[in-house]
Design a protein around this motif. Sequence first.
Motif, PDB file in Angstrom:
ATOM      1  N   ALA A   1      49.183 118.056  17.104  1.00  0.00           N
ATOM      2  CA  ALA A   1      49.267 117.213  18.194  1.00  0.00           C
ATOM      3  C   ALA A   1      47.643 116.512  18.528  1.00  0.00           C
ATOM      4  N   ALA A   2      46.786 117.536  18.560  1.00  0.00           N
ATOM      5  CA  ALA A   2      45.739 117.046  18.844  1.00  0.00           C
ATOM      6  C   ALA A   2      45.102 115.966  18.030  1.00  0.00           C
ATOM      7  N   ARG A   3      45.405 116.113  16.561  1.00  0.00           N
ATOM      8  CA  ARG A   3      44.806 115.251  15.531  1.00  0.00           C
ATOM      9  C   ARG A   3      45.713 113.908  15.632  1.00  0.00           C
ATOM     10  N   ARG A   4      46.820 113.881  16.475  1.00  0.00           N
ATOM     11  CA  ARG A   4      47.294 112.684  16.486  1.00  0.00           C
ATOM     12  C   ARG A   4      47.445 112.168  17.788  1.00  0.00           C
ATOM     13  N   ASP A   5      48.432 112.039  18.679  1.00  0.00           N
ATOM     14  CA  ASP A   5      48.417 111.244  19.868  1.00  0.00           C
ATOM     15  C   ASP A   5      48.466 112.516  20.986  1.00  0.00           C
ATOM     16  N   GLY A   6      48.174 113.518  20.887  1.00  0.00           N
ATOM     17  CA  GLY A   6      47.813 114.544  21.996  1.00  0.00           C
ATOM     18  C   GLY A   6      49.512 114.916  22.532  1.00  0.00           C
ATOM     19  N   PRO A   7      49.557 114.828  23.900  1.00  0.00           N
ATOM     20  CA  PRO A   7      50.842 115.225  24.370  1.00  0.00           C
ATOM     21  C   PRO A   7      51.883 114.313  23.968  1.00  0.00           C
ATOM     22  N   ALA A   8      51.552 113.027  23.705  1.00  0.00           N
ATOM     23  CA  ALA A   8      52.761 112.113  23.194  1.00  0.00           C
ATOM     24  C   ALA A   8      53.267 112.655  22.022  1.00  0.00           C
TER      25      ALA A   8
ATOM     26  N   ASP B   1      44.761 123.789  26.260  1.00  0.00           N
ATOM     27  CA  ASP B   1      43.739 124.862  25.965  1.00  0.00           C
ATOM     28  C   ASP B   1      42.703 124.154  25.002  1.00  0.00           C
ATOM     29  N   PHE B   2      43.648 123.637  23.805  1.00  0.00           N
ATOM     30  CA  PHE B   2      42.938 123.494  22.602  1.00  0.00           C
ATOM     31  C   PHE B   2      41.886 122.582  22.777  1.00  0.00           C
ATOM     32  N   PHE B   3      42.106 121.248  23.798  1.00  0.00           N
ATOM     33  CA  PHE B   3      41.242 120.194  24.218  1.00  0.00           C
ATOM     34  C   PHE B   3      40.265 120.905  25.001  1.00  0.00           C
ATOM     35  N   ALA B   4      40.388 121.683  25.969  1.00  0.00           N
ATOM     36  CA  ALA B   4      39.294 122.239  26.831  1.00  0.00           C
ATOM     37  C   ALA B   4      38.466 123.209  25.965  1.00  0.00           C
ATOM     38  N   VAL B   5      38.960 123.930  25.042  1.00  0.00           N
ATOM     39  CA  VAL B   5      38.217 124.648  24.132  1.00  0.00           C
ATOM     40  C   VAL B   5      36.986 124.090  23.391  1.00  0.00           C
ATOM     41  N   ASN B   6      37.552 122.669  23.115  1.00  0.00           N
ATOM     42  CA  ASN B   6      36.699 121.833  21.927  1.00  0.00           C
ATOM     43  C   ASN B   6      35.934 121.044  22.755  1.00  0.00           C
ATOM     44  N   GLY B   7      35.698 121.272  23.981  1.00  0.00           N
ATOM     45  CA  GLY B   7      35.066 120.236  25.097  1.00  0.00           C
ATOM     46  C   GLY B   7      35.680 119.018  25.399  1.00  0.00           C
TER      47      GLY B   7
ATOM     48  N   GLU C   1      38.669 115.466  29.223  1.00  0.00           N
ATOM     49  CA  GLU C   1      39.529 114.275  29.333  1.00  0.00           C
ATOM     50  C   GLU C   1      40.693 114.282  29.061  1.00  0.00           C
ATOM     51  N   ALA C   2      40.676 114.856  27.778  1.00  0.00           N
ATOM     52  CA  ALA C   2      42.062 114.950  26.959  1.00  0.00           C
ATOM     53  C   ALA C   2      42.873 116.283  27.416  1.00  0.00           C
ATOM     54  N   SER C   3      42.155 117.317  27.764  1.00  0.00           N
ATOM     55  CA  SER C   3      42.707 118.301  28.389  1.00  0.00           C
ATOM     56  C   SER C   3      43.537 118.035  29.684  1.00  0.00           C
ATOM     57  N   VAL C   4      42.884 117.297  30.463  1.00  0.00           N
ATOM     58  CA  VAL C   4      43.378 117.006  31.936  1.00  0.00           C
ATOM     59  C   VAL C   4      44.445 115.820  31.574  1.00  0.00           C
ATOM     60  N   ALA C   5      44.302 115.161  30.632  1.00  0.00           N
ATOM     61  CA  ALA C   5      45.545 113.988  30.347  1.00  0.00           C
ATOM     62  C   ALA C   5      46.732 114.777  29.755  1.00  0.00           C
ATOM     63  N   THR C   6      46.559 115.808  28.922  1.00  0.00           N
ATOM     64  CA  THR C   6      47.756 116.788  28.592  1.00  0.00           C
ATOM     65  C   THR C   6      48.544 117.472  29.805  1.00  0.00           C
ATOM     66  N   ASN C   7      47.916 117.847  30.776  1.00  0.00           N
ATOM     67  CA  ASN C   7      48.342 118.470  31.804  1.00  0.00           C
ATOM     68  C   ASN C   7      49.228 117.611  32.568  1.00  0.00           C
TER      69      ASN C   7
ATOM     70  N   VAL D   1      44.513 121.417  35.928  1.00  0.00           N
ATOM     71  CA  VAL D   1      43.621 120.489  35.790  1.00  0.00           C
ATOM     72  C   VAL D   1      42.279 120.543  36.716  1.00  0.00           C
ATOM     73  N   VAL D   2      42.430 121.279  37.717  1.00  0.00           N
ATOM     74  CA  VAL D   2      41.495 121.650  38.754  1.00  0.00           C
ATOM     75  C   VAL D   2      40.415 122.554  37.955  1.00  0.00           C
ATOM     76  N   SER D   3      40.996 123.597  37.186  1.00  0.00           N
ATOM     77  CA  SER D   3      40.257 124.647  36.571  1.00  0.00           C
ATOM     78  C   SER D   3      39.140 123.748  35.415  1.00  0.00           C
ATOM     79  N   VAL D   4      40.184 122.814  34.735  1.00  0.00           N
ATOM     80  CA  VAL D   4      39.422 122.026  33.772  1.00  0.00           C
ATOM     81  C   VAL D   4      38.001 121.447  34.416  1.00  0.00           C
ATOM     82  N   TRP D   5      38.499 120.713  35.384  1.00  0.00           N
ATOM     83  CA  TRP D   5      37.313 119.794  35.848  1.00  0.00           C
ATOM     84  C   TRP D   5      36.118 120.887  36.470  1.00  0.00           C
ATOM     85  N   GLU D   6      36.639 122.009  36.856  1.00  0.00           N
ATOM     86  CA  GLU D   6      35.737 122.886  37.575  1.00  0.00           C
ATOM     87  C   GLU D   6      34.801 123.470  36.321  1.00  0.00           C
ATOM     88  N   GLN D   7      35.348 123.819  35.209  1.00  0.00           N
ATOM     89  CA  GLN D   7      34.422 124.188  34.154  1.00  0.00           C
ATOM     90  C   GLN D   7      33.550 123.180  33.589  1.00  0.00           C
ATOM     91  N   ALA D   8      34.155 122.109  33.834  1.00  0.00           N
ATOM     92  CA  ALA D   8      33.241 120.855  33.264  1.00  0.00           C
ATOM     93  C   ALA D   8      32.106 120.517  34.441  1.00  0.00           C
TER      94      ALA D   8
END
Length: 932
Positions: free
Chosen positions: A260-267, A291-297, A300-306, A326-333
């Motif tokens: 999914a990440a290599r394509r259109d993600g959550p869509a 998680d995948f997006f977040a681990v790979n840095g 934005e994609a991680s937040v968009a997925t959530n 979403v909050v946690s992702v931005w906190e880690q960033a």
Amino acid sequence: MNLPIRLIWLLCLLASPALAQDSFRMELGRDGETIGDMRPVFLKFEARSLPDISPAEVARRYRALFQSSDEPEVRVDALNRLSNLRDRSGRDIGYSIEDEQRIYQEVLGSYESILARGSFSGRLDELLYQMAKAHALTGQSEESIERLKQLVGLYPKSGLVPEARFRMAEAAFAHGHYEEAEVHYQALLESGESGGLQAKARYMLGWSQFKQGDVAWDRAGQTFLAVLDEFLPSVDSLASIAPSSVDTIDDTFRVLAIMAARRDGPATLAEWLEGTPSRPCAYLLFDRLADFFAVNGDVEASVATNLYFVRYQPEHPHIPLFLAQVVSVWEQAGHQTRIREAKASYLARFAGDPEYSRLTGKEQSRWRTYARELAEVHYRQGTSLLEANPQGAGQAAFARAAGYYESLAARVDDAGPEFRLAGDARLQAGDYAAALANFRQSAYQTDDHAEGADAGWAGLVLLRDGLDGALNGPGFRPDLSTLSDETDRFRSRYGDDARLPGLLADIASRWLSAGQLEAALGYASAAASHGLSSTRERYVAWQVVAEARQQQGDYALAERAWQQVLQVTDSAGNGPEIRDAVTQQLATAIYRQGERAASQGQVATAVRHFQRIEPVLPNSELAISGRFDAANTLLKASELPTAIRELERFRQDFPGHRLSDRISDKLVHAYAESGQPLRAAEELLSQADTAVEPWPLRLRAAELFHQAEAWPRRNPIYSSYLATGPQVADADHHVQLQTFRHRLIEAGVDEQRLRAELVRSELASQFHSQQTLTWAARSSLALGARAAASFSAIALTAPLDAALERKHKALELARQRFLDAERLAGEQVRSESLYRRAELYRIMAQDLMASSVPAELNELEAMQYQMLLEEEAFPFEEKAIRLHSENHQRISSQGYDAWIGKSLSALAALNPGRYERAVRWMSWIPETSDDV
């Protein structure tokens, strides 16, 4: 960052024992450096249950048989049974994999010999299977696959076909022949005879499709979803995952996330889930992708997925966890702005009571934590902006902080402190009405808390500043009544607050300024009697009481209140000027009592109050006024002797004071009222000596001299004033001047001149009175009589022309005086005027007839001269007769009077034939009544 499924899997791993039924387990490796290097986690095989006999004993017997027999069939059968026993038991039976590889290398010849003969007492499908295994163990993979293909082709109904197909697919997969592997796995699944390998085959089918690249990922996605459906068919299954399945499930989620990440993600996930969005594991797919997006840095994609999942299934029970993630992702960033936005979104999502109530206890706690954090962040932001730019900066930040505090207050047990903070934030934001509401909530509508009194006080300060105009906003227009009501509310709940007395005193002062005296007295009394009042607060409170009582006109109570003020003035920190002002007010209260007593006719009381001022405020202006008013009160009460004494004493004690200038007038009045007009007049003359305009005073003195019949003192004043030539200003002034002249004439002072002035002034003036007209007419008659006497005294002697001219002028002078008298007094003096004018003509005629004839004339000339005189005299005599006759005719209209009688006597002499008869003149008055 994973959702709780990770924890569930871990618990399952810890709780479940390892299964003993696995025949063997092949590790195919983990991810490589690229997608193409990725491998499934493992391949695991399970068989049927073992018999109750000890596997070690059975293995011992088969080893002995294998070693002792020379028959290929027997050796192969024994070897097969040993392998199956080890695989199915999973135990060490003294026959290791290394031993098996060595033995299989030895026995390959036996297999080939048996197949070559075409005769085998056992099942050939099992023989082919064992040969394939032997080739595999000896490194002859192609030969192994060939034997498996023979097995499948020759014995399609064999129970070993599913495993054979699986191993064929596995071999193709291992050699990178993913399309072939997909065919074998698919065939296995479609055969319906998986022999327990269906789940593994479906799992590996997905991997085969995945390894083919993007073109096959749609197939792979559906295959992996089918894997998850098999492992996680229901919501309950998520909580009871077998430990042996954890890695497979986790790896499935992982590979789905990668695709999914290599394509259109959550869509892409949503597309694969189309028609089945309510799959129990659907939310875990989006979680793993995030998680995948977040681990790979890719934050934005991680937040968009959530957020995509939040929109995708808005009613899903795990929506709070996705928003929190979403909050946690931005906190880690470390993106603070995005952190705040994410928390704000979380709060907004569950702001309503129904939404909040559906949150778990932990989620509600998170909601409250976010609300407090955002409130504090925005408050700090507003504070910083305000410090940088005090002119309205930071209001929006404060407003946001207030909103969070208000929301938080509704969802905590101890809401009071939160409402106080909300009120403070609203205050900083300029929303004063809302700030007041929050302060009231904190102070009065929540349970007691440490900050309640401060919140209530903040509301009072807010109202006070609004009332003073320092704060002004929409819907916030407090008046004094509002502030008073709030004060009462504060006093009711926080009556022991040390700030309360000062507030009460301030409210009292405000009501006093507004003219609401009863309200001012109420608050001032409360402030003065409060046990915590400071000296300064009592000073203010008593001052309000004093001023209110004074304005109410209750000067006795005002005096007592001012005495209280005076007692605390010095200790309240006031200087001498304040003490003087308070003393002045105390003296004023006493003075007002004197005024009131005087207005009520209480003379003795009034005088006593007026005289009490001096001991309180010696030598002050008010004390001097008190003494003056005391004397004045006595004067008004007609206690004249005492009043005169006090007035004279005042003038003696304060000779230069402004009120001393008024003493003289009052003494004049007192002297006059007490029957001492001469002293009053002398006082007026004394005033006149220093007055800028002395004549009003002198004339008043002259009037007093007139009343006292002190003519010698009066007349010089009149004469001096008339000598100034005053110009008539009005009717009263005209009458006054004529009065002065008349009085002087009566006193025999310069009569002729004053009579002439009196007549001349009356004739020239536009102002008249009946009295002045009469005075002027009489003076004119008197002047006329004097002129007539002068006229009569002129003898007509030679030269006659000159004498006649003088006499004629004298006649005209007298005649004009009489006419002036008529003009002034009219009918009142007409009889006399007619008589005197007629007599002027009669005398003129008589004197003409009696004038001497010039001696140089002969007899004839003398007779002619005499006739000429008679001709000259005749008109005068005719005029005399006519005027006397006119006077006679007045009897019918005016009645008879002495001057008409004199005219009749003159007529009798002038015309005896007509008028010389005995006549009695009577006045006739007609009856006014009809009764006869």
